[in-house]
Design a protein around this motif. Structure first.
Motif, PDB file in Angstrom:
ATOM      1  N   ARG A 137    -113.391 -22.602 -37.225  1.00  0.00           N
ATOM      2  CA  ARG A 137    -111.982 -22.225 -37.032  1.00  0.00           C
ATOM      3  C   ARG A 137    -111.514 -22.595 -35.631  1.00  0.00           C
ATOM      4  O   ARG A 137    -112.290 -22.564 -34.672  1.00  0.00           O
ATOM      5  CB  ARG A 137    -111.754 -20.739 -37.296  1.00  0.00           C
ATOM      6  N   GLU A 141    -114.051 -22.394 -32.388  1.00  0.00           N
ATOM      7  CA  GLU A 141    -115.233 -21.677 -32.842  1.00  0.00           C
ATOM      8  C   GLU A 141    -115.712 -22.365 -34.112  1.00  0.00           C
ATOM      9  O   GLU A 141    -114.913 -23.026 -34.795  1.00  0.00           O
ATOM     10  CB  GLU A 141    -114.872 -20.226 -33.142  1.00  0.00           C
ATOM     11  N   LYS A 158    -118.027  -4.385 -36.371  1.00  0.00           N
ATOM     12  CA  LYS A 158    -117.878  -4.591 -37.815  1.00  0.00           C
ATOM     13  C   LYS A 158    -118.347  -3.398 -38.625  1.00  0.00           C
ATOM     14  O   LYS A 158    -118.136  -3.342 -39.827  1.00  0.00           O
ATOM     15  CB  LYS A 158    -118.658  -5.846 -38.229  1.00  0.00           C
TER      16      LYS A 158
END
Ligand code: COA
Ligand code: AMP
Length: 630
Positions: free
Chosen positions: A171, A168, A573
């Motif tokens: 990362r 990604e 989130k």
């Protein structure tokens, strides 16, 4: 008018229509008839044929002399690499892996889970299963170990094929520890795993269970294609339903071949040899149908893209790939174009590339907002075509058949019913409503070839989820309306499924995770409108009496819990603590009303609401999270 005649024939004479389409497939034993309706309302197509999917996707093109044509282009801006693979090479790689799987005991009907990033080996793994008649189930890399475990327990795979990591932006996501954790959590254990090691994060192999992708293939003889029955499951693909237990959608072999072959020319307007690109992921149905199977069945070149619309390295990536590889038809999700538009509203990147190869852009996966379509058409100067389908159907329910009879585009509508789909809009009592009137969208049975004949190990759930609501129809779970010309408009879901950045997610599943937090007594997750992702989930938490820990701490734990159990793809989130949830007098949580409040859309006070004052409390809580937006 050509379209109207085509569609009429497909629903009045399905037998004649689909037997004619079946001519385009190479059969080991041709079907004696198209529709098998003895078990109605459960239907099958081409059930008595014998056929192999991999033969039709690879070998037959090599046999026809097109072995040197490119089958797959891997373009990975995230690793800075590219690879071009011919049909001959794809066939050989696939036959070799299939040989290794066969030597380790995999035979037709065995399940194989595939957990891989966007690399060509993911397609090789899918096609190797198809070659043996093994039933694959691909799991998207953004799901957590727990979700993988749920699928392992349901599909009971003898083998799992995984990449060692996904990548990604910013990362590396090591898949191997997730795989190991999933196997630990699952009650069912696979016999063995095959691991494709990537240098970005190599996985540690468990002796006796895990085999290296290359080592396991060394010295084995390639496998031939194994013909299977027309109704043999080609794959199982899990998708979100109302609860946390995903539904295992079954894809039948022969109908899948016939339907997908039909779509490539008639919907996507590509001919053999043309380059076709679906910028999705093999973990989703779009990736199954339009990165792997359909373009290869139809003899196109397909692109496996490992990157994002923005940031890899910039908002011009899509246009670079199209220009560099000569893409003729491009398929993406509206959210991806919104991401590009947000970063490059004036389309400065478009001008850097020669896009004369591009003829049409196709959008699906979520509602395509007219502003995004218009922006893309202006930048790219080609038609941008919305079409509507679901994991369950595997190909478009409604589309504009641009390669057969391009119809006028009506903004806001994914256009008209594709062959064999008989679209109706029904009221709660199951009665058809007038054009322009909103209702549940249902498809008169039988559904056309390629669509799901059922759910894996869950016939009762299949009937309950799709067939019981309106006898004689398949309930799509979508609500909307038809206009006078038969154009369909998809407005909302009728269940607890939300669509986040083109990814289908279950709010019920997230609620199950939140409810497992020791301080949470009750909760609701709603999908609220988001400018980029279409929808995002928002959690409303009621805490157990006597809980005196800081709310911010509990909210942070709740967010982390969803990421850990479902995965980053849930994009969960936002959550907040409320005293109580609005409910009807019979105790049903009024999620739709809360969505209206969050979106700032007008709503009627539900007549059955227990205590209207709660809605003010909810509005205040949502305001602290920034909703309604703007
Ligand atoms: N493996 C591991 N993690 C993944 C993943 C994968 N294959 N795919 C996504 N994730 C992670 C992301 O890194 C992100 O993590 P973060 O919370 O740490 O940032 C999270 O899951 C949410 O991902 P996403 O919803 O994709 O959001 P984003 O902010 O990373 O990207 C877009 C936004 C619009 C660029 C992106 O969603 C996109 O390209 N969407 C198109 C979707 C699509 O093609 N769908 C197919 C249906 S046709
Ligand atoms: P999935 O099974 O992940 O493909 O998601 C299918 C759901 O996405 C559909 O039932 C719709 O709710 C939504 N969807 C897909 N395509 C469209 C579209 N073109 N317009 C509106 N909604 C869509």
């Amino acid at each position: 008018m050509r379209y109207a005649e085509l569609h009429r024939k497909s629903v009045t004479d399905p037998e004649g229509f689909w037997m004619a389409q079946a001519q385009a497939i190479d059969w080991d034993r041709p079907p004696s008839k198209a529709l098998f309706d003895d078990n109605a309302p459960l239907y099958e197509w081409f059930a008595d044929a014998r056929v192999n999917t991999c033969w039709n996707a690879l070998d037959r093109h090599v046999a026809a002399g097109r072995g040197d044509q490119l089958a797959v282009i891997h373009d990975s801006p995230i690793t800075g690499t590219q690879e071009k693979i011919t049909y001959r090479d794809m066939r050989d790689r696939t036959a070799q892996l299939a040989g290794a799987l066969r030597d380790k005991g995999i035979t037709a009907g065995d399940r194989v889970i595939i957990y891989m990033p966007m690399i060509p080996e993911a397609l090789v793994a899918m096609l190797a299963c198809a070659r043996l008649g093994a039933i694959h189930s691909v799991v998207f890399g953004g799901f957590a170990a727990n979700e993988l475990a749920v699928r392992i327990d349901d599909a009971q795979p003898r083998c799992i094929i995984a990449g060692s990591c996904g990548i990604e932006p910013g990362r590396v996501v090591p898949y191997k520890p997730l795989l190991d954790a999933a196997i630990d959590i699952a009650s069912y254990k696979p016999d063995f795993c095959v691991i494709f090691q990537r240098d970005q994060a190599r996985g540690e192999l468990t002796p006796g269970r895990d085999h290296d992708w290359h080592a396991v293939q060394q010295g084995v003889s390639p496998a031939d294609c194994v013909p299977v029955a027309g109704n043999h499951p080609a794959y199982i693909l899990y998708t979100s339903g109302t609860t946390g237990q995903p539904k295992g959608v079954i894809r039948p072999t022969a109908g899948h071949l016939v339907a997908l072959q039909w779509t490539m020319k008639n919907i996507y307007n590509v001919d053999p040899g043309d380059v076709f690109w679906a910028a999705s992921d093999v973990g989703w149905v779009v990736g199954h149908s339009y990165i792997c199977y359909a373009p290869l069945i139809a003899g196109n070149t397909t692109i496996v893209f490992e990157g994002k619309p923005v940031g890899t390295p910039d908002a011009g990536t899509f246009w670079r790939v199209i220009a560099e590889h000569g893409v003729k038809s491009f398929f993406t999700a509206p959210t991806a174009l919104r991401a590009v538009k947000r970063e490059d509203p004036k389309g400065t990147h478009v001008g850097r590339y020669d896009l004369s190869c591009l003829k049409t852009v196709f959008l699906a996966g979520e509602r395509a907002d007219p502003a995004t379509i218009q922006w893309a058409e202006k930048q790219l100067n080609v038609p941008v075509i919305d079409h509507w389908w679901q994991t369950e159907t595997g190909w478009a329910i409604a589309a504009n058949p641009t390669g057969y009879d391009a119809l006028p585009v009506k903004l806001g509508s994914p256009a008209v019913a594709m062959p064999g789909y008989d679209i109706h809009v029904l009221d709660e009592g199951g009665h058809p409503v007038a054009p322009g009137t909103l209702g549940a969208i249902a498809l008169r049975l039988p559904l056309p070839p390629g669509t799901l004949p059922g759910l894996w190990n869950a016939e009762a759930r299949f009937r309950k989820s799709y067939l019981d609501a309106f006898p004689g129809y398949y309930a799509t779970g979508d609500a909307g309306y038809l206009d006078e010309d038969g154009y369909v408009y998809i407005m909302a879901r009728t269940d607890d499924v939300i669509n986040v950045a083109g990814h289908r997610l279950s709010t019920g599943g997230m609620e199950e995770v939140l409810a497992s937090h020791s301080d949470v007594g009750e909760c609701a997750v709603i999908g609220v409108a988001d400018e980029l992702k279409g929808q995002v989930p928002v959690g409303l938490l009621c805490l157990n009496a006597g809980t005196d820990r800081p709310h911010a701490e509990i909210v942070a734990e709740a967010v982390a819990l969803v990421r850990e159990r479902i995965g980053p793809v849930a994009a969960f989130k936002l959550a907040t603590v409320v005293d109580r949830l609005p409910k009807t007098r019979s105790g049903k949580v009024l999620r739709a009303t809360m969505v209206n409040i969050a979106d700032g859309t007008p709503y009627k006070m539900p007549a059955t609401i227990d205590d209207p004052a709660i809605l003010d409390e909810i509005a205040a809580a949502l305001k602290t999270l920034g909703y309604p937006q703007g």
